[in-house]
Design a protein around this motif. Structure first.
Motif, PDB file in Angstrom:
ATOM      1  N   THR A 165      25.443  -2.401 127.731  1.00 35.59           N
ATOM      2  CA  THR A 165      24.363  -2.379 126.765  1.00 35.59           C
ATOM      3  C   THR A 165      23.887  -3.977 126.654  1.00 35.59           C
ATOM      4  O   THR A 165      22.913  -3.964 125.975  1.00 35.59           O
ATOM      5  CB  THR A 165      24.635  -1.961 125.323  1.00 35.59           C
ATOM      6  N   ASP A 210      20.879   4.215 131.347  1.00 36.16           N
ATOM      7  CA  ASP A 210      20.038   3.936 130.363  1.00 36.16           C
ATOM      8  C   ASP A 210      20.493   3.216 129.002  1.00 36.16           C
ATOM      9  O   ASP A 210      21.760   3.633 128.780  1.00 36.16           O
ATOM     10  CB  ASP A 210      19.052   5.002 130.176  1.00 36.16           C
ATOM     11  N   LYS A 216      19.060   2.646 124.741  1.00 38.35           N
ATOM     12  CA  LYS A 216      17.842   2.629 124.212  1.00 38.35           C
ATOM     13  C   LYS A 216      18.594   2.861 122.479  1.00 38.35           C
ATOM     14  O   LYS A 216      19.755   2.921 122.342  1.00 38.35           O
ATOM     15  CB  LYS A 216      17.382   4.092 123.992  1.00 38.35           C
ATOM     16  N   TRP A 217      17.699   2.241 121.452  1.00 36.89           N
ATOM     17  CA  TRP A 217      18.126   2.074 120.176  1.00 36.89           C
ATOM     18  C   TRP A 217      17.409   3.593 119.621  1.00 36.89           C
ATOM     19  O   TRP A 217      16.304   3.849 120.135  1.00 36.89           O
ATOM     20  CB  TRP A 217      17.336   1.132 119.486  1.00 36.89           C
ATOM     21  N   HIS A 230      14.132   8.466 119.412  1.00 41.34           N
ATOM     22  CA  HIS A 230      13.699   7.359 120.031  1.00 41.34           C
ATOM     23  C   HIS A 230      12.236   7.959 120.516  1.00 41.34           C
ATOM     24  O   HIS A 230      11.942   8.474 121.655  1.00 41.34           O
ATOM     25  CB  HIS A 230      14.497   6.964 121.190  1.00 41.34           C
TER      26      HIS A 230
END
Length: 216
Positions: A32, A80, A82-83, A101
């Motif tokens: 991440t 991938d 993401k937050w 998201h």
């Protein structure tokens, strides 16, 4: 364990030579691009059927990071990163877990199975079409643990700058607990944990507010 798996583990151990906490921190960075000062184990997951490919034992670690200071980027074997905004609330005896998201939503429904002998909440999955394996159970455990920490320890102060407003401190609690708190009751609760710095915020366009710090 097969001969290949034994060899793979030995090759891994010789390459990294780290303990489980160090491995979790390294994996977080590799997959991440996030750095963290807080990384704590909260659970172990060993059901033989949790991964249909083979028996995999997973250890759950929780990291607390400042999202505004971290540039999240997938790496290593992650496709991938993401937050997500997370909600975990009970309604009519069923716990609804929702990760959001933008327009993307992941959802699961869980039932609490805590018995009188359990020292923490336990859940079983009712429905989870979007989350892989038993990850909804891992997320539920992480949220429950963080809520316990936020109410029983001083961890909320680690998520704030040295000087903060009481509103900022309350927002941390409301975000983690996923509920609105009454201002007078909250301020009475934290009164013995903070001290007035004698300073005020200077944000343009906003009413100045007192700045506090954690009482040591």
């Amino acid at each position: 364990m097969t001969e290949y798996e034994i060899y793979s583990y030995e090759a891994y151990r010789r390459k990294y030579q780290d303990d489980i906490g160090e491995a979790a921190e390294r994996e977080l960075k590799e997959e991440t691009n996030c750095n963290c000062n807080f990384l704590e184990q909260f659970g172990t997951y060993s059901n033989p059927d949790r991964d249909p490919r083979r028996w995999v034992i997973s250890n759950g670690f929780m990291a607390l990071v400042n999202a505004g200071q971290e540039i999240i980027q997938a790496g290593d074997d992650a496709s991938d990163a993401k937050w997500f905004d997370v909600s975990f609330q009970e309604e009519a005896g069923i716990w609804n877990l929702c990760l959001t998201h933008g327009d993307e939503k992941l959802h699961a429904r869980l039932e609490e199975t805590t018995s009188k002998w359990d020292v923490k909440k336990k859940f079983k999955t009712i429905e989870s079409d979007d989350l892989a394996f038993d990850h909804e159970l891992i997320l539920a455990d992480a949220i429950v643990q963080l809520r316990k920490w936020i109410t029983e320890t001083h961890i909320a102060f680690r998520l704030l700058p040295e000087k903060f407003t009481l509103r900022e401190l309350q927002q941390i609690h409301e975000t983690v607990l996923d509920t609105k708190l009454l201002v007078p009751a909250f301020r009475r609760k934290v009164a013995d944990l903070v001290e007035d710095t004698g300073e005020m915020t200077g944000d343009a366009g906003h009413r100045p507010a007192k700045l506090y710090r954690e009482k040591r």
